[in-house]
Design a protein around this motif. Structure first.
Motif, PDB file in Angstrom:
ATOM      1  N   MET A   5       0.944  -1.077   0.005  1.00  0.00           N
ATOM      2  CA  MET A   5       0.023  -0.023  -0.019  1.00  0.00           C
ATOM      3  C   MET A   5       0.888   1.387  -0.038  1.00  0.00           C
ATOM      4  SD  MET A   5      -2.693  -1.383   2.873  1.00  0.00           S
ATOM      5  CE  MET A   5      -1.149  -1.624   3.918  1.00  0.00           C
ATOM      6  N   ILE A   6       1.229   1.650  -1.324  1.00  0.00           N
ATOM      7  CA  ILE A   6       2.158   2.998  -1.383  1.00  0.00           C
ATOM      8  C   ILE A   6       1.554   3.676  -2.196  1.00  0.00           C
ATOM      9  CG2 ILE A   6       4.499   3.613  -2.254  1.00  0.00           C
ATOM     10  CD1 ILE A   6       5.224   0.672  -1.582  1.00  0.00           C
ATOM     11  N   GLY A   7       1.256   5.075  -1.373  1.00  0.00           N
ATOM     12  CA  GLY A   7       0.424   5.951  -2.044  1.00  0.00           C
ATOM     13  C   GLY A   7       1.337   6.753  -3.103  1.00  0.00           C
ATOM     14  N   LYS A   8       0.710   7.313  -4.022  1.00  0.00           N
ATOM     15  CA  LYS A   8       1.496   8.103  -5.401  1.00  0.00           C
ATOM     16  C   LYS A   8       2.308   9.120  -4.673  1.00  0.00           C
ATOM     17  CE  LYS A   8      -2.436   8.426  -8.493  1.00  0.00           C
ATOM     18  NZ  LYS A   8      -3.399   9.182  -8.682  1.00  0.00           N
ATOM     19  N   GLU A   9       2.330   9.754  -3.483  1.00  0.00           N
ATOM     20  CA  GLU A   9       3.197  10.821  -2.981  1.00  0.00           C
ATOM     21  C   GLU A   9       4.551  10.054  -2.756  1.00  0.00           C
ATOM     22  OE1 GLU A   9       1.114   9.079   0.788  1.00  0.00           O
ATOM     23  OE2 GLU A   9       0.639   9.398  -1.455  1.00  0.00           O
ATOM     24  N   ASN A  10       4.772   8.888  -2.458  1.00  0.00           N
ATOM     25  CA  ASN A  10       6.055   8.489  -2.277  1.00  0.00           C
ATOM     26  C   ASN A  10       6.780   8.401  -3.631  1.00  0.00           C
ATOM     27  OD1 ASN A  10       5.579   7.822   0.724  1.00  0.00           O
ATOM     28  ND2 ASN A  10       4.133   6.030  -0.098  1.00  0.00           N
ATOM     29  N   ARG A  11       7.767   8.909  -3.545  1.00  0.00           N
ATOM     30  CA  ARG A  11       8.556   8.993  -5.061  1.00  0.00           C
ATOM     31  C   ARG A  11       9.763   7.767  -4.609  1.00  0.00           C
ATOM     32  NH1 ARG A  11       8.899  13.823  -2.682  1.00  0.00           N
ATOM     33  NH2 ARG A  11      11.064  13.651  -2.147  1.00  0.00           N
ATOM     34  N   VAL A  12      10.396   7.556  -5.696  1.00  0.00           N
ATOM     35  CA  VAL A  12      11.354   6.397  -5.690  1.00  0.00           C
ATOM     36  C   VAL A  12      12.300   6.770  -4.321  1.00  0.00           C
ATOM     37  CG1 VAL A  12      13.029   5.623  -6.937  1.00  0.00           C
ATOM     38  CG2 VAL A  12      11.158   6.109  -8.264  1.00  0.00           C
ATOM     39  N   GLU A  13      12.867   7.952  -4.283  1.00  0.00           N
ATOM     40  CA  GLU A  13      13.659   8.397  -3.275  1.00  0.00           C
ATOM     41  C   GLU A  13      13.136   7.809  -1.845  1.00  0.00           C
ATOM     42  OE1 GLU A  13      16.991   9.167  -2.618  1.00  0.00           O
ATOM     43  OE2 GLU A  13      16.973   8.493  -5.078  1.00  0.00           O
ATOM     44  N   GLU A  14      11.848   7.974  -1.691  1.00  0.00           N
ATOM     45  CA  GLU A  14      11.384   7.709  -0.529  1.00  0.00           C
ATOM     46  C   GLU A  14      11.246   6.344  -0.211  1.00  0.00           C
ATOM     47  OE1 GLU A  14       9.783   9.434   2.736  1.00  0.00           O
ATOM     48  OE2 GLU A  14      10.355  10.480   1.078  1.00  0.00           O
ATOM     49  N   LEU A  15      11.100   5.719  -1.497  1.00  0.00           N
ATOM     50  CA  LEU A  15      11.041   4.171  -1.171  1.00  0.00           C
ATOM     51  C   LEU A  15      12.279   3.306  -0.762  1.00  0.00           C
ATOM     52  CD1 LEU A  15       8.682   3.225  -4.261  1.00  0.00           C
ATOM     53  CD2 LEU A  15       8.097   3.453  -1.732  1.00  0.00           C
ATOM     54  N   LYS A  16      13.385   4.087  -0.942  1.00  0.00           N
ATOM     55  CA  LYS A  16      14.753   3.705  -0.537  1.00  0.00           C
ATOM     56  C   LYS A  16      14.833   4.001   0.948  1.00  0.00           C
ATOM     57  CE  LYS A  16      17.040   4.684  -4.805  1.00  0.00           C
ATOM     58  NZ  LYS A  16      17.869   5.693  -5.330  1.00  0.00           N
ATOM     59  N   LYS A  17      14.109   4.570   1.749  1.00  0.00           N
ATOM     60  CA  LYS A  17      14.454   4.887   3.111  1.00  0.00           C
ATOM     61  C   LYS A  17      14.410   3.925   3.808  1.00  0.00           C
ATOM     62  CE  LYS A  17      14.167   9.921   2.536  1.00  0.00           C
ATOM     63  NZ  LYS A  17      13.310  11.197   2.676  1.00  0.00           N
ATOM     64  N   ASP A  18      14.962   3.953   4.998  1.00  0.00           N
ATOM     65  CA  ASP A  18      14.466   2.722   6.178  1.00  0.00           C
ATOM     66  C   ASP A  18      13.025   3.256   6.735  1.00  0.00           C
ATOM     67  OD1 ASP A  18      17.189   1.853   5.650  1.00  0.00           O
ATOM     68  OD2 ASP A  18      17.874   2.668   7.485  1.00  0.00           O
ATOM     69  N   TYR A  19      12.374   1.948   7.076  1.00  0.00           N
ATOM     70  CA  TYR A  19      11.163   1.814   7.560  1.00  0.00           C
ATOM     71  C   TYR A  19      10.976   0.940   8.476  1.00  0.00           C
ATOM     72  CZ  TYR A  19       9.471  -1.164   4.049  1.00  0.00           C
ATOM     73  OH  TYR A  19       9.206  -1.964   3.095  1.00  0.00           O
ATOM     74  N   VAL A  20       9.991   1.177   9.234  1.00  0.00           N
ATOM     75  CA  VAL A  20       9.351  -0.090  10.027  1.00  0.00           C
ATOM     76  C   VAL A  20       7.774  -0.411   9.839  1.00  0.00           C
ATOM     77  CG1 VAL A  20       8.629   1.333  12.095  1.00  0.00           C
ATOM     78  CG2 VAL A  20       9.214  -1.063  12.500  1.00  0.00           C
ATOM     79  N   VAL A  21       7.385  -1.497   9.862  1.00  0.00           N
ATOM     80  CA  VAL A  21       6.079  -1.828   9.570  1.00  0.00           C
ATOM     81  C   VAL A  21       5.633  -2.811  10.772  1.00  0.00           C
ATOM     82  CG1 VAL A  21       4.386  -3.188   8.082  1.00  0.00           C
ATOM     83  CG2 VAL A  21       5.942  -1.848   7.152  1.00  0.00           C
ATOM     84  N   GLY A  28      -5.456 -11.804  16.771  1.00  0.00           N
ATOM     85  CA  GLY A  28      -5.034 -10.955  18.003  1.00  0.00           C
ATOM     86  C   GLY A  28      -3.924 -11.694  18.691  1.00  0.00           C
ATOM     87  N   LEU A  29      -3.453 -12.737  18.325  1.00  0.00           N
ATOM     88  CA  LEU A  29      -2.600 -13.422  19.207  1.00  0.00           C
ATOM     89  C   LEU A  29      -1.191 -13.116  19.183  1.00  0.00           C
ATOM     90  CD1 LEU A  29      -2.172 -15.824  21.322  1.00  0.00           C
ATOM     91  CD2 LEU A  29      -2.077 -17.574  19.624  1.00  0.00           C
ATOM     92  N   PHE A  30      -0.690 -12.715  18.078  1.00  0.00           N
ATOM     93  CA  PHE A  30       0.604 -12.223  17.620  1.00  0.00           C
ATOM     94  C   PHE A  30       0.606 -10.966  17.230  1.00  0.00           C
ATOM     95  CE2 PHE A  30       0.734 -17.110  17.365  1.00  0.00           C
ATOM     96  CZ  PHE A  30       1.889 -17.285  18.236  1.00  0.00           C
ATOM     97  N   ARG A  31       1.868 -10.264  17.625  1.00  0.00           N
ATOM     98  CA  ARG A  31       2.091  -9.040  16.944  1.00  0.00           C
ATOM     99  C   ARG A  31       3.499  -9.192  16.238  1.00  0.00           C
ATOM    100  NH1 ARG A  31       3.104  -4.834  21.748  1.00  0.00           N
ATOM    101  NH2 ARG A  31       5.022  -5.814  22.811  1.00  0.00           N
ATOM    102  N   ILE A  32       3.519  -8.505  15.076  1.00  0.00           N
ATOM    103  CA  ILE A  32       4.829  -8.842  14.240  1.00  0.00           C
ATOM    104  C   ILE A  32       5.354  -7.368  13.866  1.00  0.00           C
ATOM    105  CG2 ILE A  32       3.428  -9.119  12.052  1.00  0.00           C
ATOM    106  CD1 ILE A  32       5.823 -10.857  11.282  1.00  0.00           C
ATOM    107  N   LEU A  33       6.651  -7.186  13.910  1.00  0.00           N
ATOM    108  CA  LEU A  33       7.229  -6.142  13.545  1.00  0.00           C
ATOM    109  C   LEU A  33       8.343  -6.434  12.437  1.00  0.00           C
ATOM    110  CD1 LEU A  33       6.767  -5.715  16.729  1.00  0.00           C
ATOM    111  CD2 LEU A  33       7.113  -3.464  16.254  1.00  0.00           C
ATOM    112  N   ALA A  34       8.650  -5.540  11.584  1.00  0.00           N
ATOM    113  CA  ALA A  34       9.799  -5.633  10.748  1.00  0.00           C
ATOM    114  C   ALA A  34      10.247  -4.301  10.418  1.00  0.00           C
ATOM    115  CB  ALA A  34       9.268  -6.400   9.193  1.00  0.00           C
ATOM    116  N   VAL A  35      11.775  -4.413  10.098  1.00  0.00           N
ATOM    117  CA  VAL A  35      12.211  -3.134  10.225  1.00  0.00           C
ATOM    118  C   VAL A  35      13.458  -3.265   9.144  1.00  0.00           C
ATOM    119  CG1 VAL A  35      14.026  -3.268  12.010  1.00  0.00           C
ATOM    120  CG2 VAL A  35      13.446  -1.017  11.192  1.00  0.00           C
TER     121      VAL A  35
END
Ligand SMILES: [Zn+2]
Length: 330
Positions: A5-21, A28-35
């Motif tokens: 789910m990546i909006g139009k406002e995200n440019r290519v440069e933006e996509l290279k940046k670090d992020y966490v999801v 509801g039993l487990f949470r998951i995080l990825a960075v």
């Protein structure tokens, strides 16, 4: 990948940046995080001029701190101290959740600590961290509310140590995979022996945890399957280096186990709170007499920030001016 789910406002440069999801299983039993922390860990390497193995060790600790901070609420922070008996010295990282980002900074006792590859041909992080000592976690939850917990280091490989910490200290069964990959110039040049001849090509982590409040027994069988999926997935840092999206890694982790609802997505970066003003406060605490002595001894006095290795220089004139602001002492 169609599930992104990546909006139009995200440019290519933006996509290279670090992020966490972050996400949660539909039951509801487990949470998951990825960075993805490639650029963040590279920034840590550049600032502290770490050896290859030290880069991996500091990078894993910073990536772990990022995952921990991502479980917190806005304006809360976590300080992770990995104090092993190996040549790395202590490794300290602090990560903070703001309203729109997760920030991290970190440093270590000996950035030059290095060893030969281990028997799996991997950077010997456990070797430089050491397998005796403690992991200490302090969470600043705001309103002067602090939480501190500790656990013994298991292997010094960081991922397993943080999973153990969560399991014994917070009673939250956790699977955690952290990695930092390093690449560099293959041709030999005049620079080939210097530390700038290598850099971080992929770094990140995945954490799966039983939701606070749910009983660990409920997750029994699924936990086993999750562990198997994580092993099948292989190295997280390799997948990230090859361009995998975190959202893909999350889906892979729960493949044939459960549906996952993705929740938050935040940018992640290296950031430090230090400033020239703070460096000045440090000098104020040195005391009037000592400042006058320093001003006489040397033309330039440097105040260096441990966390980011930024240096603030003060001339003798600056020091005398600061000294004059201190009342009482002569
Ligand atoms: Zn700093």
């Amino acid at each position: 990948v169609s599930t992104l789910m990546i909006g139009k406002e995200n440019r290519v440069e933006e996509l290279k940046k670090d992020y966490v999801v972050t996400g949660m299983t539909s039951d509801g039993l487990f949470r998951i995080l990825a960075v993805r922390s490639t650029l963040t860990v590279e920034e840590g390497r550049r600032r502290h001029n770490t050896s290859k193995t030290a880069t991996a060790a500091l990078g894993r600790v910073m990536t772990g701190a990022l995952l921990m901070a991502s479980t917190l609420d806005e304006d809360q922070s976590v300080t992770l101290r990995v104090l092993g008996d190996g040549p790395a010295g202590g490794i300290i990282s602090e990560a903070m959740r703001t309203d729109k980002e997760v920030l991290v900074r970190g440093y270590m006792g000996n950035p030059n600590a290095d060893l030969l590859l281990n028997d799996k041909s991997k950077l010997d992080v456990g070797g430089i961290v050491g397998n005796n000592g403690y992991v200490h976690v302090t969470k600043d939850l705001g309103l002067r509310e602090q939480y501190t917990g500790s656990a013994q280091i298991q292997s010094g490989e960081i991922g397993i140590d943080l999973a153990y910490y969560y399991t014994v200290s917070e009673q939250l069964p956790t699977a955690l995979s952290l990695g930092v990959r390093i690449g560099g110039r293959t041709r030999t040049s005049e620079l080939s022996e210097s530390k700038s001849s290598f850099w971080v090509t992929g770094a990140g982590g995945i954490m799966v945890q039983v939701m606070p409040g749910r009983s660990p027994e409920e997750g029994g069988e699924a936990a086993q399957l999750i562990q198997e999926n994580l092993e099948k997935m292989g190295s997280v840092s390799y997948r990230i280096q090859e361009g995998a999206w975190l959202e893909e890694l999350i889906l892979d982790t729960f493949q044939d186990i459960s549906k996952v609802e993705l929740m938050d997505r935040f940018p992640v970066r290296f950031a430090c709170k230090c400033s020239r003003d703070r460096a000045e406060s440090t000098l104020l605490s040195v005391g009037k007499k000592e400042l006058v002595n320093l001003a006489e001894e040397q033309e330039i006095t440097e105040v260096r920030c441990h966390f980011c290795n930024e240096s603030y220089s003060f001339s003798s004139e600056d020091l005398l001016k600061i000294a004059s602001e201190i009342e009482g002492e002569k």
